[in-house]
Design a protein around this motif. Structure first.
Motif, PDB file in Angstrom:
ATOM      1  N   MET A   6       0.839  -1.193   0.000  1.00 42.84           N
ATOM      2  CA  MET A   6       0.000   0.000   0.000  1.00 42.84           C
ATOM      3  C   MET A   6       0.873   1.242   0.000  1.00 42.84           C
ATOM      4  SD  MET A   6      -3.054   1.175   0.021  1.00 42.84           S
ATOM      5  CE  MET A   6      -3.853  -0.382   0.366  1.00 42.84           C
TER       6      MET A   6
ATOM      7  N   THR B  72      -0.870  -6.252  -6.062  1.00 37.19           N
ATOM      8  CA  THR B  72      -0.399  -7.331  -5.207  1.00 37.19           C
ATOM      9  C   THR B  72       0.716  -8.070  -5.929  1.00 37.19           C
ATOM     10  OG1 THR B  72      -1.983  -8.885  -6.131  1.00 37.19           O
ATOM     11  CG2 THR B  72      -2.704  -7.564  -4.239  1.00 37.19           C
TER      12      THR B  72
ATOM     13  N   SER C  67      -8.939 -11.260   0.654  1.00 33.39           N
ATOM     14  CA  SER C  67      -7.601 -11.705   1.051  1.00 33.39           C
ATOM     15  C   SER C  67      -6.621 -10.547   1.166  1.00 33.39           C
ATOM     16  CB  SER C  67      -7.075 -12.723   0.029  1.00 33.39           C
ATOM     17  OG  SER C  67      -7.016 -12.140  -1.263  1.00 33.39           O
ATOM     18  N   GLU C  68      -7.135  -9.320   1.085  1.00 35.65           N
ATOM     19  CA  GLU C  68      -6.272  -8.144   1.143  1.00 35.65           C
ATOM     20  C   GLU C  68      -6.312  -7.522   2.538  1.00 35.65           C
ATOM     21  OE1 GLU C  68      -4.476  -7.493  -1.386  1.00 35.65           O
ATOM     22  OE2 GLU C  68      -5.466  -8.693  -2.931  1.00 35.65           O
ATOM     23  N   SER C  69      -5.461  -6.554   2.736  1.00 32.22           N
ATOM     24  CA  SER C  69      -5.471  -5.819   3.998  1.00 32.22           C
ATOM     25  C   SER C  69      -6.739  -4.978   4.090  1.00 32.22           C
ATOM     26  CB  SER C  69      -4.242  -4.911   4.088  1.00 32.22           C
ATOM     27  OG  SER C  69      -4.305  -3.906   3.090  1.00 32.22           O
ATOM     28  N   ASP C  70      -7.089  -4.592   5.305  1.00 31.28           N
ATOM     29  CA  ASP C  70      -8.303  -3.792   5.501  1.00 31.28           C
ATOM     30  C   ASP C  70      -8.235  -2.481   4.735  1.00 31.28           C
ATOM     31  OD1 ASP C  70      -9.292  -5.743   7.134  1.00 31.28           O
ATOM     32  OD2 ASP C  70      -8.693  -4.756   9.007  1.00 31.28           O
ATOM     33  N   GLU C  71      -7.054  -1.895   4.682  1.00 28.31           N
ATOM     34  CA  GLU C  71      -6.907  -0.606   4.008  1.00 28.31           C
ATOM     35  C   GLU C  71      -7.142  -0.737   2.505  1.00 28.31           C
ATOM     36  OE1 GLU C  71      -3.867   3.208   4.339  1.00 28.31           O
ATOM     37  OE2 GLU C  71      -3.154   1.186   4.783  1.00 28.31           O
ATOM     38  N   ARG C  72      -6.564  -1.780   1.923  1.00 28.12           N
ATOM     39  CA  ARG C  72      -6.752  -1.991   0.483  1.00 28.12           C
ATOM     40  C   ARG C  72      -8.196  -2.378   0.182  1.00 28.12           C
ATOM     41  NH1 ARG C  72      -4.468  -2.744  -4.382  1.00 28.12           N
ATOM     42  NH2 ARG C  72      -5.147  -4.495  -5.674  1.00 28.12           N
ATOM     43  N   ARG C  73      -8.792  -3.166   1.059  1.00 25.65           N
ATOM     44  CA  ARG C  73     -10.185  -3.555   0.855  1.00 25.65           C
ATOM     45  C   ARG C  73     -11.093  -2.328   0.869  1.00 25.65           C
ATOM     46  NH1 ARG C  73     -14.211  -7.271   1.158  1.00 25.65           N
ATOM     47  NH2 ARG C  73     -15.985  -6.780   2.495  1.00 25.65           N
TER      48      ARG C  73
END
Length: 304
Positions: free
Chosen positions: A1, A14, A225-231
């Motif tokens: 990120m 990713t 399957s991503e980080s909360d920020e990317r989601r």
């Protein structure tokens, strides 16, 4: 990120997406370019066939009247069906004079709609298979795509203006069906060039492809399957994508409704029945461009 200078987060590829990018950089292994070229051809052809159906209907009106019993029965059946669907608001144009005209127009609509429907389904299937593609077009390839679009726009505009200039200059003595047929024929050719050129130019904008592909992703699967920020970023992009898709649906509906009203309603009938659809298309393109530009600037400014 990654983060922008103002501290806000932006999406970054990713590891899997970076690998796909490396593969794509050495050739179109996704079949993306072939798919988009085929899509450009089919979209342009589908719309052109619909307009050509109306043009052919105008030319058929020049033929001697041949109201056979079979044709009359077919038209009566279609008339009843349309009456039920529109609560008797819409009536067939010139049913008594040239019933075969309407049949030709219906055939054109059905063929064009079938082409467009299959093209849309094929593109949706492709988007489901390849939800995100990193940029692999070179700056030169992207420039060539938009140069082709510019050429198509110039040719399309020249064709439409030239034909209508001829009609205005010498068409005063021509019959209405001939004038209408020629006008629609030029519009069909122009629309084919406009659509083909635009899709061929826009195909190199892979952010646009990725953005539109979000509408086919289940919101509960997006970024699971991503980080909360990317989601959060992906969800925000999807909301904008859904808004853009809804806008397109509404504009298309009202544009088609207006065009049908200007073509079928006796008090509103005109050879320029296509103008509501064209107007809705222009407004939609402008608003969608604003939405997509905002999404790219805010969430993926460094995509290219």
């Amino acid at each position: 990120m990654d983060t922008k200078k103002d501290g806000s987060a932006v999406a970054t590829p990713t590891a899997q997406e970076s690998t796909l990018q490396q593969i794509a950089a050495h050739g179109d292994y996704f079949g993306y370019d072939v798919h988009m070229r085929r899509r450009a051809l089919r979209l342009a052809t589908g719309v052109a066939v619909i307009i050509l159906g109306f043009a052919a209907g105008g030319f058929f009106a020049l033929l001697p009247e041949r109201n056979t019993a079979d044709v009359e029965e077919i038209v009566k059946g279609i008339d009843k069906l349309i009456g039920l669907m529109t609560h008797e608001i819409v009536e067939l144009p010139e049913v008594q004079k040239h019933p075969e005209t309407f049949i030709i127009e219906i055939i054109g609509i059905l063929i064009g709609y079938t082409i467009l429907k299959h093209t849309s389904e094929d593109h949706d299937d492709y988007c489901r298979a390849f939800r995100r593609i990193e940029q692999f077009y070179t700056p030169r390839a992207r420039r060539q795509g938009w140069e082709l679009n510019t050429l198509c726009v110039i040719l399309a505009t020249a064709i439409i203006i030239s034909v209508h200039a001829v009609i205005m200059r010498w068409g005063m003595t021509w019959s209405a069906p001939l004038v209408g047929g020629l006008s629609r024929l030029s519009i069909a050719a122009g629309c084919w060039l406009y659509i083909y050129g635009f899709v061929m130019g826009a195909r190199t904008n892979l952010f646009l492809y990725n953005f539109k592909a979000l509408r086919l992703i289940n919101i509960y699967e997006l970024g699971a399957s991503e980080s909360d920020e990317r989601r959060e970023i992906q969800l925000a992009e999807k909301k904008l994508c859904d808004f853009s898709s809804s806008l397109t649906s509404f504009a298309t509906f009202f544009g088609i409704l207006g065009a049908l009203a200007l073509y079928f309603l006796p008090t509103l009938r005109t050879t320029y029945f296509w103008m509501p659809l064209a107007g809705a298309l222009v407004v939609t393109i402008v608003i969608k461009w604003i939405v997509i530009h905002y999404a790219k600037t805010k969430y993926e400014p460094d995509f290219d």
